[in-house]
Design a protein around this motif. Sequence first.
Motif, PDB file in Angstrom:
ATOM      1  N   SER A 182      61.328  55.752  32.475  1.00 25.52           N
ATOM      2  CA  SER A 182      60.003  56.350  32.611  1.00 25.52           C
ATOM      3  C   SER A 182      59.037  55.545  31.759  1.00 25.52           C
ATOM      4  O   SER A 182      59.424  54.622  31.050  1.00 25.52           O
ATOM      5  CB  SER A 182      60.034  57.809  32.155  1.00 25.52           C
ATOM      6  N   GLY A 183      57.794  55.898  31.842  1.00 30.91           N
ATOM      7  CA  GLY A 183      56.802  55.176  31.039  1.00 30.91           C
ATOM      8  C   GLY A 183      55.908  54.342  31.908  1.00 30.91           C
ATOM      9  O   GLY A 183      55.323  54.834  32.867  1.00 30.91           O
ATOM     10  N   LEU A 184      55.842  53.061  31.598  1.00 35.38           N
ATOM     11  CA  LEU A 184      54.927  52.174  32.307  1.00 35.38           C
ATOM     12  C   LEU A 184      55.202  52.155  33.801  1.00 35.38           C
ATOM     13  O   LEU A 184      56.351  52.107  34.227  1.00 35.38           O
ATOM     14  CB  LEU A 184      55.046  50.748  31.765  1.00 35.38           C
ATOM     15  N   PRO A 185      54.126  52.158  34.607  1.00 35.42           N
ATOM     16  CA  PRO A 185      54.328  52.043  36.058  1.00 35.42           C
ATOM     17  C   PRO A 185      54.729  50.630  36.451  1.00 35.42           C
ATOM     18  O   PRO A 185      54.723  49.714  35.638  1.00 35.42           O
ATOM     19  CB  PRO A 185      52.957  52.410  36.632  1.00 35.42           C
ATOM     20  N   LEU A 186      55.063  50.454  37.707  1.00 37.58           N
ATOM     21  CA  LEU A 186      55.461  49.160  38.252  1.00 37.58           C
ATOM     22  C   LEU A 186      54.199  48.392  38.637  1.00 37.58           C
ATOM     23  O   LEU A 186      53.370  48.871  39.390  1.00 37.58           O
ATOM     24  CB  LEU A 186      56.368  49.371  39.454  1.00 37.58           C
ATOM     25  N   ARG A 187      54.073  47.193  38.126  1.00 35.72           N
ATOM     26  CA  ARG A 187      52.865  46.391  38.334  1.00 35.72           C
ATOM     27  C   ARG A 187      52.950  45.620  39.635  1.00 35.72           C
ATOM     28  O   ARG A 187      53.921  44.905  39.881  1.00 35.72           O
ATOM     29  CB  ARG A 187      52.701  45.427  37.177  1.00 35.72           C
ATOM     30  N   VAL A 188      51.917  45.734  40.457  1.00 33.65           N
ATOM     31  CA  VAL A 188      51.811  44.985  41.702  1.00 33.65           C
ATOM     32  C   VAL A 188      50.646  44.012  41.549  1.00 33.65           C
ATOM     33  O   VAL A 188      49.503  44.422  41.354  1.00 33.65           O
ATOM     34  CB  VAL A 188      51.593  45.914  42.911  1.00 33.65           C
ATOM     35  N   GLN A 189      50.950  42.724  41.609  1.00 32.03           N
ATOM     36  CA  GLN A 189      49.952  41.661  41.478  1.00 32.03           C
ATOM     37  C   GLN A 189      49.551  41.219  42.877  1.00 32.03           C
ATOM     38  O   GLN A 189      50.406  40.832  43.672  1.00 32.03           O
ATOM     39  CB  GLN A 189      50.550  40.482  40.704  1.00 32.03           C
ATOM     40  N   PHE A 190      48.253  41.291  43.191  1.00 31.25           N
ATOM     41  CA  PHE A 190      47.786  40.870  44.500  1.00 31.25           C
ATOM     42  C   PHE A 190      47.078  39.523  44.418  1.00 31.25           C
ATOM     43  O   PHE A 190      46.219  39.299  43.576  1.00 31.25           O
ATOM     44  CB  PHE A 190      46.811  41.888  45.095  1.00 31.25           C
ATOM     45  N   GLY A 191      47.459  38.631  45.331  1.00 27.95           N
ATOM     46  CA  GLY A 191      46.767  37.380  45.570  1.00 27.95           C
ATOM     47  C   GLY A 191      46.289  37.403  47.006  1.00 27.95           C
ATOM     48  O   GLY A 191      46.753  38.208  47.815  1.00 27.95           O
ATOM     49  N   MET A 192      45.359  36.539  47.344  1.00 23.99           N
ATOM     50  CA  MET A 192      44.788  36.549  48.681  1.00 23.99           C
ATOM     51  C   MET A 192      45.514  35.580  49.600  1.00 23.99           C
ATOM     52  O   MET A 192      45.906  34.499  49.180  1.00 23.99           O
ATOM     53  CB  MET A 192      43.312  36.181  48.604  1.00 23.99           C
ATOM     54  N   GLY A 193      45.701  36.010  50.850  1.00 18.93           N
ATOM     55  CA  GLY A 193      46.276  35.143  51.870  1.00 18.93           C
ATOM     56  C   GLY A 193      45.230  34.163  52.380  1.00 18.93           C
ATOM     57  O   GLY A 193      44.218  33.901  51.733  1.00 18.93           O
ATOM     58  N   ALA A 194      45.460  33.616  53.577  1.00 11.62           N
ATOM     59  CA  ALA A 194      44.546  32.636  54.160  1.00 11.62           C
ATOM     60  C   ALA A 194      43.168  33.226  54.434  1.00 11.62           C
ATOM     61  O   ALA A 194      42.169  32.520  54.417  1.00 11.62           O
ATOM     62  CB  ALA A 194      45.136  32.066  55.446  1.00 11.62           C
ATOM     63  N   LYS A 195      43.100  34.525  54.697  1.00  4.22           N
ATOM     64  CA  LYS A 195      41.846  35.259  54.879  1.00  4.22           C
ATOM     65  C   LYS A 195      41.938  36.520  54.032  1.00  4.22           C
ATOM     66  O   LYS A 195      43.030  37.017  53.773  1.00  4.22           O
ATOM     67  CB  LYS A 195      41.629  35.611  56.346  1.00  4.22           C
ATOM     68  N   PRO A 196      40.806  37.059  53.609  1.00  4.48           N
ATOM     69  CA  PRO A 196      40.850  38.218  52.724  1.00  4.48           C
ATOM     70  C   PRO A 196      41.343  39.474  53.435  1.00  4.48           C
ATOM     71  O   PRO A 196      41.208  39.599  54.653  1.00  4.48           O
ATOM     72  CB  PRO A 196      39.398  38.379  52.273  1.00  4.48           C
ATOM     73  N   PRO A 197      41.893  40.411  52.666  1.00  4.15           N
ATOM     74  CA  PRO A 197      42.284  41.688  53.259  1.00  4.15           C
ATOM     75  C   PRO A 197      41.035  42.427  53.746  1.00  4.15           C
ATOM     76  O   PRO A 197      39.915  42.119  53.336  1.00  4.15           O
ATOM     77  CB  PRO A 197      42.971  42.430  52.117  1.00  4.15           C
ATOM     78  N   VAL A 198      41.254  43.399  54.608  1.00  4.94           N
ATOM     79  CA  VAL A 198      40.160  44.123  55.243  1.00  4.94           C
ATOM     80  C   VAL A 198      40.112  45.550  54.707  1.00  4.94           C
ATOM     81  O   VAL A 198      41.134  46.253  54.710  1.00  4.94           O
ATOM     82  CB  VAL A 198      40.362  44.135  56.780  1.00  4.94           C
ATOM     83  N   ALA A 199      38.931  45.955  54.241  1.00  3.77           N
ATOM     84  CA  ALA A 199      38.760  47.330  53.756  1.00  3.77           C
ATOM     85  C   ALA A 199      39.119  48.312  54.863  1.00  3.77           C
ATOM     86  O   ALA A 199      38.797  48.099  56.027  1.00  3.77           O
ATOM     87  CB  ALA A 199      37.329  47.549  53.292  1.00  3.77           C
ATOM     88  N   GLY A 200      39.840  49.365  54.488  1.00  7.37           N
ATOM     89  CA  GLY A 200      40.277  50.369  55.447  1.00  7.37           C
ATOM     90  C   GLY A 200      41.644  50.082  56.042  1.00  7.37           C
ATOM     91  O   GLY A 200      42.200  50.926  56.743  1.00  7.37           O
ATOM     92  N   THR A 201      42.194  48.911  55.776  1.00 11.73           N
ATOM     93  CA  THR A 201      43.501  48.536  56.313  1.00 11.73           C
ATOM     94  C   THR A 201      44.604  48.991  55.359  1.00 11.73           C
ATOM     95  O   THR A 201      44.489  48.829  54.150  1.00 11.73           O
ATOM     96  CB  THR A 201      43.590  47.010  56.516  1.00 11.73           C
ATOM     97  N   THR A 202      45.665  49.545  55.935  1.00 11.38           N
ATOM     98  CA  THR A 202      46.841  49.930  55.159  1.00 11.38           C
ATOM     99  C   THR A 202      47.914  48.882  55.363  1.00 11.38           C
ATOM    100  O   THR A 202      48.278  48.564  56.492  1.00 11.38           O
ATOM    101  CB  THR A 202      47.358  51.320  55.594  1.00 11.38           C
ATOM    102  N   TYR A 203      48.402  48.322  54.260  1.00 14.38           N
ATOM    103  CA  TYR A 203      49.424  47.284  54.268  1.00 14.38           C
ATOM    104  C   TYR A 203      50.746  47.880  53.793  1.00 14.38           C
ATOM    105  O   TYR A 203      50.783  48.544  52.752  1.00 14.38           O
ATOM    106  CB  TYR A 203      49.021  46.136  53.345  1.00 14.38           C
TER     107      TYR A 203
END
Length: 132
Positions: A55-76
């Motif tokens: 327990s304790g610290l959450p799991l860190r998810v690091q995001f980098g961008m693909g060839a085009k940016p992600p789209v607002a409203g999209t669920t990945y």
Amino acid sequence: AAIAPGDPAIAGGIGTLSTGPLVWTPGSSISFQLGNTQAASDLLMINGTLTKSGSGLPLRVQFGMGAKPPVAGTTYTLLTAQSLAGVTASDFFHVQDSTYGSLTGHFSVVGNSVTFTVDSVTSDRIFADSFD
């Protein structure tokens, strides 16, 4: 421990990493590239159970961008497993690399998958294939 699906030498680093059962301990991290579609984004497929240990610290998810940016409203879909043991959406938090001006969103657990829905995204990065 850190996990990063995809191979930088292939498809700009976008890919699917398949693994057996996985135990994730607090302080662990995973790096994902998010593109403008699910197919242009990383995926972790766990052939077994994803188990949260400790327990304790959450799991860190690091995001980098693909060839085009992600789209607002999209669920990945970030990861799928045969089962999740003790894993909830609040167990995850995200940070983004310098390819983003800002990235906001939220995690969800849907069945045996962990998803991230982009609420907003900005980038100072210029995409060469975006010009006419």
